[in-house]
Write a protein that holds these residues in place. Structure first.
Motif, short mmCIF file in Angstrom:
data_model
loop_
_atom_site.label_atom_id
_atom_site.label_comp_id
_atom_site.label_asym_id
_atom_site.label_seq_id
_atom_site.Cartn_x
_atom_site.Cartn_y
_atom_site.Cartn_z
N GLU A 90 67.71 52.68 64.78
CA GLU A 90 68.76 52.04 63.99
C GLU A 90 69.48 50.92 64.74
OE1 GLU A 90 69.36 52.71 60.73
OE2 GLU A 90 67.53 53.91 60.94
N ASP A 91 69.81 51.16 66.00
CA ASP A 91 70.58 50.17 66.77
C ASP A 91 69.69 49.09 67.36
OD1 ASP A 91 72.74 51.74 66.15
OD2 ASP A 91 72.76 52.77 68.09
N ARG A 92 68.46 49.45 67.67
CA ARG A 92 67.50 48.52 68.27
C ARG A 92 68.14 47.68 69.39
NH1 ARG A 92 64.70 46.05 62.96
NH2 ARG A 92 66.57 46.83 61.95
N PRO A 93 68.48 48.33 70.48
CA PRO A 93 69.15 47.62 71.59
C PRO A 93 68.27 46.51 72.15
CG PRO A 93 68.31 49.76 72.31
CD PRO A 93 68.16 49.73 70.81
N ASP A 94 68.92 45.54 72.76
CA ASP A 94 68.19 44.39 73.31
C ASP A 94 67.14 44.82 74.33
OD1 ASP A 94 69.68 42.68 71.76
OD2 ASP A 94 71.15 42.25 73.34
N SER A 95 67.46 45.86 75.11
CA SER A 95 66.51 46.34 76.11
C SER A 95 65.35 47.08 75.49
CB SER A 95 67.22 47.29 77.10
OG SER A 95 67.66 48.46 76.43
N GLY A 96 65.53 47.52 74.23
CA GLY A 96 64.49 48.28 73.55
C GLY A 96 64.43 49.73 73.95
N ILE A 97 65.34 50.18 74.81
CA ILE A 97 65.29 51.54 75.33
C ILE A 97 66.63 52.24 75.19
CG2 ILE A 97 64.86 52.96 77.39
CD1 ILE A 97 63.09 50.76 78.44
N VAL A 98 66.60 53.49 74.76
CA VAL A 98 67.78 54.35 74.73
C VAL A 98 67.46 55.57 75.59
CG1 VAL A 98 69.32 55.74 73.31
CG2 VAL A 98 68.44 53.57 72.44
N ILE A 99 68.31 55.87 76.58
CA ILE A 99 68.02 56.94 77.53
C ILE A 99 69.12 57.99 77.54
CG2 ILE A 99 67.58 57.51 79.95
CD1 ILE A 99 66.54 54.75 80.39
N ALA A 100 68.68 59.23 77.52
CA ALA A 100 69.56 60.37 77.80
C ALA A 100 69.01 61.02 79.07
CB ALA A 100 69.56 61.35 76.64
N GLN A 101 69.70 60.82 80.19
CA GLN A 101 69.20 61.37 81.46
C GLN A 101 69.47 62.86 81.58
OE1 GLN A 101 67.17 60.05 83.37
NE2 GLN A 101 67.67 57.96 84.03
N ASP A 102 70.54 63.34 80.96
CA ASP A 102 70.83 64.77 81.02
C ASP A 102 71.60 65.20 79.77
OD1 ASP A 102 71.21 67.38 81.67
OD2 ASP A 102 72.38 67.02 83.49
N LEU A 103 70.89 65.80 78.85
CA LEU A 103 71.50 66.23 77.60
C LEU A 103 72.34 67.49 77.78
CD1 LEU A 103 68.47 65.57 75.25
CD2 LEU A 103 70.68 64.40 75.17
#
Length: 249
Positions: A90-103
């Motif tokens: 939905e957001d399509r960030p400029d970097s193309g990546i969404v990270i959750a390092q520790d949920l």
């Protein structure tokens, strides 16, 4: 990036490119999605499981999860409309990546409803890479890790480049599928015109106009009429049988 890792990155991308551009997969969306998942598992460090999320007909669907547990986690994201893959779609960030390092740690606050389900299933990290490009399908590649902080700079760089490459392949798959549909439609219409030309002794242009008229009269697509005609011709021995009239009637 260190020289050794740069070489490793180039080798990995070349390997992924060879797999993703295989002639069989470029014509088949499902096969291509499966290749994307398997290549990601083999190429990107720290990944224990993977899947692809696709937006179709207003719904987010999971494709090729590496386990039933991953399918269920993706379903939680879709149902809650919350999680890294949703953000990537939905957001399509400029970097193309969404990270959750520790949920189970700091990232839980960002996705408070989704995080507990992922942790309960045994996954602490999730990196989603946008597979969407202009004119292409909307999707995300979801990379899961059982360990927190599993995705270092190298993994993120590789995932980003891999995502761009995979997005372009998916665009190619869609274009190939659309081209095949166009070719198939042309062949079907050509066969239907041939039947009309033989049956009524008309030329190519008149046969096409007969198909167009029948399409308009029946409120059916031109290809639907064209597909119906060979069946009608095979089942009928009368030259004027069926819905298609002689010109001028």
């Amino acid at each position: 990036m260190e020289p050794g890792r740069t070489d490793q990155l180039v080798v990995a991308l070349r390997s992924a490119a060879r797999s993703l551009t295989d002639r069989r997969s470029i014509r088949d969306l499902e096969e291509t999605l499966g290749r994307i998942v398997s290549c990601a598992m083999e190429t990107i460090p720290g990944v224990d499981a993977a899947s692809v999320s696709m937006t179709e007909h207003g719904r987010i669907e999971t494709r090729h999860p590496t386990s039933e547990a991953i399918r269920k986690i993706d379903d939680i994201q879709s149902r809650l409309f919350e999680g890294p893959c949703i953000s990537a779609l939905e957001d399509r960030p400029d970097s193309g990546i969404v990270i959750a390092q520790d949920l189970a740690g700091g990232d839980a606050a960002r996705w408070p409803r989704f995080a507990p389900g992922a942790v309960a299933a045994g996954y602490r990290g999730l990196m989603s890479t946008t597979l969407t490009s202009d004119g292409g399908v909307r999707g995300s590649l979801n990379l899961y890790s059982r360990q927190p902080d599993a995705f270092d700079e190298h993994a993120r760089t590789l995932a980003g480049l891999f995502g761009v490459q995979a997005a372009l392949v998916l665009v190619g798959v869609n274009q190939a599928a659309n081209l095949q549909k166009a070719v198939d439609s042309r062949d079907v219409i050509g066969q239907a015109k041939g039947i009309l030309m033989e049956r009524f002794g008309v030329d190519d242009q008149t046969a096409f106009q007969m198909l167009v008229r029948s399409s308009q009269d029946t409120n059916l697509k031109l290809t639907a009429v064209a597909r119906w005609l060979p069946t009608e011709a095979a089942n009928s021995a009368r030259p004027d049988a069926g819905r298609v009239d002689r010109p001028g009637r």
